[in-house]
Scaffold this active site. Sequence first.
Site, mmCIF file in Angstrom:
data_model
loop_
_atom_site.group_PDB
_atom_site.id
_atom_site.type_symbol
_atom_site.label_atom_id
_atom_site.label_comp_id
_atom_site.label_asym_id
_atom_site.label_seq_id
_atom_site.Cartn_x
_atom_site.Cartn_y
_atom_site.Cartn_z
ATOM 1 C CB VAL A 1 -1.045 -0.212 1.209
ATOM 2 C CG1 VAL A 1 -1.805 1.491 1.360
ATOM 3 C CG2 VAL A 1 -1.934 -1.188 0.908
ATOM 4 C CB CYS A 2 2.771 2.923 2.548
ATOM 5 S SG CYS A 2 1.347 2.467 3.567
#
Length: 196
Positions: A117-118
Amino acid sequence: MSHKWFSIEDSAVLLIDHQVGTMGWVHSADLDQIKRNTIALARAAKETGMPLVLTSSQEQNAQGLLFEELQKTVPEEYENRIQREGIVDAMQDPNFAEAVKATGKENLIISGITTDVCVIYPAITALSLGYNVQVVVDGCGSPTKTADETALRRMESHGVTLTSTNQVIAELAQDWSSENGQKLVGILFEEILSKQ
């Protein structure tokens, strides 16, 4: 395609969302090892004068603060971290994008939590903006191995170079007998090799 090695002079290190809450969701790799590798990267940047940009997302929520050892290792950079309010792709956050641009470097070394995700989105966005990007796989982690592997494959298919902490530090050193090389080999021994 021509390839140029990353060097201390033309690289910046970006550490994305190594937050205590988020790190608790990582089950794809050993958390202590991820922490050690992250500290090694932070020290490598700090002690050789490479720009180091830290960012966090929604610290007041479940994600929490960046992990304590990182805060203590690079207190000044921690103080100047870019606090995002929820933008998933850090490179879409104007403050973070500006901090990255202000480093003046074309080569970005990225690690973060979580890979799926990040890390994936800013890595791909940075590539599209013309940066060269290496993601330090053992400084990252995801909730599952499948999530991690899928994110790595997707990044690689876009042209992101995957690396490891030891590998990128050796690449930056270029010569262990140089002044920076000696600093970097010291960091490797202190943070990683002596703690396996």
